[in-house]
Design a protein around this motif. Structure first.
Motif, mmCIF file in Angstrom:
data_model
loop_
_atom_site.group_PDB
_atom_site.id
_atom_site.type_symbol
_atom_site.label_atom_id
_atom_site.label_comp_id
_atom_site.label_asym_id
_atom_site.label_seq_id
_atom_site.Cartn_x
_atom_site.Cartn_y
_atom_site.Cartn_z
ATOM 1 N N GLY A 11 46.833 -39.579 73.132
ATOM 2 C CA GLY A 11 47.057 -41.019 73.160
ATOM 3 C C GLY A 11 47.250 -41.515 71.738
ATOM 4 O O GLY A 11 47.258 -40.734 70.782
ATOM 5 N N GLY A 12 47.419 -42.804 71.566
ATOM 6 C CA GLY A 12 47.604 -43.353 70.228
ATOM 7 C C GLY A 12 49.002 -43.897 70.044
ATOM 8 O O GLY A 12 49.740 -44.118 71.006
ATOM 9 N N LYS A 13 49.405 -44.104 68.798
ATOM 10 C CA LYS A 13 50.688 -44.722 68.499
ATOM 11 C C LYS A 13 51.852 -43.861 68.971
ATOM 12 O O LYS A 13 51.770 -42.639 68.972
ATOM 13 N N GLU A 17 51.307 -39.103 68.882
ATOM 14 C CA GLU A 17 50.362 -38.426 69.756
ATOM 15 C C GLU A 17 50.356 -36.923 69.456
ATOM 16 O O GLU A 17 51.328 -36.374 68.955
ATOM 17 N N GLY A 18 49.251 -36.277 69.790
ATOM 18 C CA GLY A 18 49.175 -34.825 69.676
ATOM 19 C C GLY A 18 48.909 -34.229 71.050
ATOM 20 O O GLY A 18 48.297 -34.871 71.911
ATOM 21 N N ILE A 19 49.351 -33.004 71.283
ATOM 22 C CA ILE A 19 49.135 -32.342 72.573
ATOM 23 C C ILE A 19 47.723 -31.767 72.622
ATOM 24 O O ILE A 19 47.261 -31.121 71.683
ATOM 25 N N THR A 20 47.029 -32.022 73.734
ATOM 26 C CA THR A 20 45.683 -31.472 73.923
ATOM 27 C C THR A 20 45.663 -30.360 74.971
ATOM 28 O O THR A 20 44.760 -29.525 74.960
ATOM 29 N N GLU A 21 46.646 -30.368 75.873
ATOM 30 C CA GLU A 21 46.701 -29.338 76.912
ATOM 31 C C GLU A 21 48.125 -29.247 77.457
ATOM 32 O O GLU A 21 48.821 -30.261 77.564
ATOM 33 N N ILE A 22 48.538 -28.029 77.792
ATOM 34 C CA ILE A 22 49.869 -27.824 78.359
ATOM 35 C C ILE A 22 49.794 -26.787 79.475
ATOM 36 O O ILE A 22 49.017 -25.828 79.387
ATOM 37 N N ALA A 23 50.566 -27.032 80.513
ATOM 38 C CA ALA A 23 50.671 -26.062 81.611
ATOM 39 C C ALA A 23 52.141 -25.925 81.973
ATOM 40 O O ALA A 23 52.831 -26.926 82.193
ATOM 41 N N ILE A 24 52.642 -24.682 82.013
ATOM 42 C CA ILE A 24 54.046 -24.408 82.310
ATOM 43 C C ILE A 24 54.123 -23.343 83.404
ATOM 44 O O ILE A 24 53.489 -22.284 83.295
ATOM 45 N N HIS A 25 54.895 -23.627 84.459
ATOM 46 C CA HIS A 25 55.131 -22.647 85.527
ATOM 47 C C HIS A 25 56.634 -22.401 85.630
ATOM 48 O O HIS A 25 57.389 -23.327 85.916
ATOM 49 N N LYS A 26 57.044 -21.184 85.371
ATOM 50 C CA LYS A 26 58.468 -20.832 85.437
ATOM 51 C C LYS A 26 58.824 -20.503 86.876
ATOM 52 O O LYS A 26 58.229 -19.600 87.489
ATOM 53 N N TYR A 27 59.790 -21.219 87.422
ATOM 54 C CA TYR A 27 60.111 -21.167 88.852
ATOM 55 C C TYR A 27 61.597 -20.846 89.018
ATOM 56 O O TYR A 27 62.456 -21.537 88.453
ATOM 57 N N ASP A 28 61.888 -19.786 89.769
ATOM 58 C CA ASP A 28 63.284 -19.359 89.920
ATOM 59 C C ASP A 28 63.971 -19.956 91.154
ATOM 60 O O ASP A 28 65.063 -19.527 91.541
ATOM 61 N N PHE A 49 39.840 -43.684 75.801
ATOM 62 C CA PHE A 49 40.297 -43.878 77.180
ATOM 63 C C PHE A 49 40.897 -42.586 77.736
ATOM 64 O O PHE A 49 40.852 -42.333 78.943
ATOM 65 N N VAL A 50 41.464 -41.743 76.854
ATOM 66 C CA VAL A 50 42.033 -40.461 77.298
ATOM 67 C C VAL A 50 40.914 -39.492 77.664
ATOM 68 O O VAL A 50 41.011 -38.749 78.638
ATOM 69 N N VAL A 51 39.843 -39.505 76.875
ATOM 70 C CA VAL A 51 38.682 -38.658 77.189
ATOM 71 C C VAL A 51 38.144 -39.013 78.572
ATOM 72 O O VAL A 51 37.857 -38.140 79.402
ATOM 73 N N LYS A 52 38.050 -40.310 78.832
ATOM 74 C CA LYS A 52 37.539 -40.768 80.121
ATOM 75 C C LYS A 52 38.470 -40.380 81.256
ATOM 76 O O LYS A 52 38.034 -39.996 82.345
ATOM 77 N N GLN A 89 60.977 -37.609 80.535
ATOM 78 C CA GLN A 89 61.310 -38.105 79.203
ATOM 79 C C GLN A 89 60.094 -38.105 78.289
ATOM 80 O O GLN A 89 60.192 -37.809 77.100
ATOM 81 N N PHE A 90 58.912 -38.440 78.857
ATOM 82 C CA PHE A 90 57.686 -38.461 78.054
ATOM 83 C C PHE A 90 57.326 -37.057 77.580
ATOM 84 O O PHE A 90 57.133 -36.814 76.384
ATOM 85 N N ASP A 91 57.224 -36.098 78.519
ATOM 86 C CA ASP A 91 56.814 -34.741 78.153
ATOM 87 C C ASP A 91 57.810 -34.102 77.181
ATOM 88 O O ASP A 91 57.415 -33.419 76.233
ATOM 89 N N TYR A 92 59.100 -34.328 77.447
ATOM 90 C CA TYR A 92 60.132 -33.738 76.594
ATOM 91 C C TYR A 92 60.072 -34.328 75.186
ATOM 92 O O TYR A 92 60.210 -33.611 74.187
ATOM 93 N N ARG A 93 59.840 -35.652 75.105
ATOM 94 C CA ARG A 93 59.727 -36.282 73.781
ATOM 95 C C ARG A 93 58.552 -35.725 72.997
ATOM 96 O O ARG A 93 58.659 -35.446 71.795
ATOM 97 N N ILE A 94 57.421 -35.559 73.695
ATOM 98 C CA ILE A 94 56.232 -35.038 73.019
ATOM 99 C C ILE A 94 56.492 -33.629 72.490
ATOM 100 O O ILE A 94 56.152 -33.295 71.339
ATOM 101 N N LEU A 95 57.114 -32.797 73.306
ATOM 102 C CA LEU A 95 57.419 -31.424 72.870
ATOM 103 C C LEU A 95 58.362 -31.425 71.672
ATOM 104 O O LEU A 95 58.145 -30.701 70.694
#
Length: 455
Positions: A11-13, A17-28, A49-52, A89-95
């Motif tokens: 969270g934050g400006k 923001e910084g990434i705290t957790e990521i999960a990726i599933h490659k699906y064919d 608020f993110v911790v909560k 768009q959010f996840d891609y921007r963060i990455l």
């Protein structure tokens, strides 16, 4: 090949923001062929608020790998695949932001399950991930954790693929131009912009301003222009050569600058720069018994409004609010159709003007106080607001009832000396829009400091 992913952040400006957790599933398209799940040390504090919301706290991340330690794995698992995410768009921007910090230009095609759901599930009550999957009977565990949300998105994506019988929607979404993707040049532009309030200016190759606007977060707004897929946005993206900006420190200054500079520059993509910013007003009149009445109605160029609004509802809401503040009468103001006294009289909230119990002179005195409070003052004042940096203040000057402009001050003597004040002020247009901007701002913002000036 698809990679269904979800990211949790600090969270934050915006764009900080910084990434705290990521999960990726490659699906064919049939089964999951690879996966990567990890907590990540963002090297910055998580917003409370993110911790909560997620349950992820700073202690959990101290021994987690940092992003640069997992970056290669993310590149490998997403290579030659389309990123699928809920609000992609959010996840891609963060990455992309994280990779850019490492000096790497991360580019992938994206597919948003929010947009796809709106097309294939048009009757859904909500498109938030939790409510949508619950309505579809898709089980979800560990909500607001990366893997729980990624698995729910995967099941949703499978359902959407099965509903796309002729495959036309998927083909359209997976077109050649990746949605939400910025070119390296656009990324460079966005990177230089601040997450501050102010006015931005988009220039073409000749330096001309083709679009300008006010924003509470300049970086975020320009990023939206660059990632929007609409026809107008695409034209702007194609013509943009440079973006400049001016921080203002507060919203009133930004709104006034935008209003004045639109009429002066006439940017080609600000088609409505000539329009009136309000549609309704509150006007005064005198009834047969001598009481001043107030009415909410459409703008009448032949009459001077006490206050202006964007809708009839807004004007009527104002009349209801001032009734209580100044003990006015709804019957006199046309908001009550009572045959005798208004309902507030029996509640001791009206002094009886509706049945002529209160003298018109006394009633009208309170109306005049209202008009003085909510209209542009006829005397000279300085509206003081936040400046662009610590120790600086912004002043909006009204001289003898006429808006003159605004300026920035560090020293008290600059504010108290009218001659110095006028020399520092940047002159701006005084018109019906500037009066609407100022009065609307003062109505909404309680506690704004107003300094009376001796001229």
């Amino acid at each position: 090949m698809y990679v269904v992913l979800d990211i949790e952040t600090t969270g934050g400006k915006y764009n900080e923001e910084g990434i705290t957790e990521i999960a990726i599933h490659k699906y064919d398209g049939h089964k999951v062929v690879d996966q990567f799940i990890s907590l990540i040390n963002p090297e910055k504090e998580i917003q409370p608020f993110v911790v909560k919301l997620t349950g992820i706290n700073n202690n959990m991340l101290r021994t987690a790998p940092k992003f640069h330690e997992v970056a290669k794995r993310i590149v490998e698992i997403t290579e030659d695949a389309v990123i699928v995410a809920h609000n992609a768009q959010f996840d891609y921007r963060i990455l992309r932001t994280e990779f850019r910090r490492l000096g790497y230009n991360f580019e992938r095609k994206t597919l948003c399950t929010v947009e796809l759901s709106k097309q294939l599930l048009p009757d859904a009550e909500s498109y938030s991930l939790g409510k949508l999957v619950r309505s579809l009977g898709i089980p979800v565990s560990d909500r607001h954790r990366a893997n729980g949300d990624a698995l729910a998105t995967l099941q949703l994506f499978k359902l959407l693929l099965s509903k796309d019988l002729d495959k036309s929607i998927v083909k359209n979404v997976l077109r050649n131009e990746t949605q939400g993707e910025l070119s390296p040049r656009q990324l460079d532009i966005v990177e230089t912009l601040p997450s501050e309030i102010g006015v931005f200016y988009i220039h073409n190759k000749d330096g001309e301003i083709i679009l300008l606007g006010k924003s509470n977060n300049i970086k975020k707004r320009i990023n939206q222009y660059f990632t929007n897929n609409g026809e107008k946005a695409r034209k702007i993206q194609k013509e943009t050569k440079r973006v400049t900006y001016e921080s203002t420190g507060n919203e009133l200054a930004a709104l006034l600058k935008e209003n004045t500079e639109l009429s002066r520059n006439k940017p080609k993509y600000n088609a409505n720069y000539k329009r009136r910013l309000f549609s309704h007003g509150v006007y005064q009149g005198v009834n047969d018994e001598g009481y001043i009445f107030l009415t909410a109605e459409k703008v009448n160029p032949r009459k001077e409004p006490i206050a202006t609004f964007n809708s009839l509802q807004g004007a009527e809401n104002f009349l209801h609010s001032i009734r209580e503040e100044f003990q006015l009468c709804n019957k006199i103001n046309g908001l009550s159709q009572a045959k005798k006294e208004c309902s507030h009289y029996s509640e001791d909230q009206c002094l009886g003007a509706c049945i002529h119990k209160e003298q018109a002179e006394n009633y009208n005195q309170r109306v005049h106080l209202l008009i003085k409070k909510y209209s542009i003052p006829s005397n000279s004042i300085l509206i003081l607001d936040k400046g662009r940096e610590a120790g600086e203040r912004c002043g909006i000057l009204i001289k003898n009832g006429i808006f003159k402009g605004l300026g920035y001050f560090n020293l008290n003597h600059q504010i108290n000396n009218i001659h110095i004040l006028e020399s520092i002020i940047t002159p701006m247009d005084n018109n019906e829009n500037t009066r609407h901007i100022i009065t609307s701002y003062l109505r909404k913002k309680k506690g704004v400091k107003i300094l009376e000036l001796n001229t």
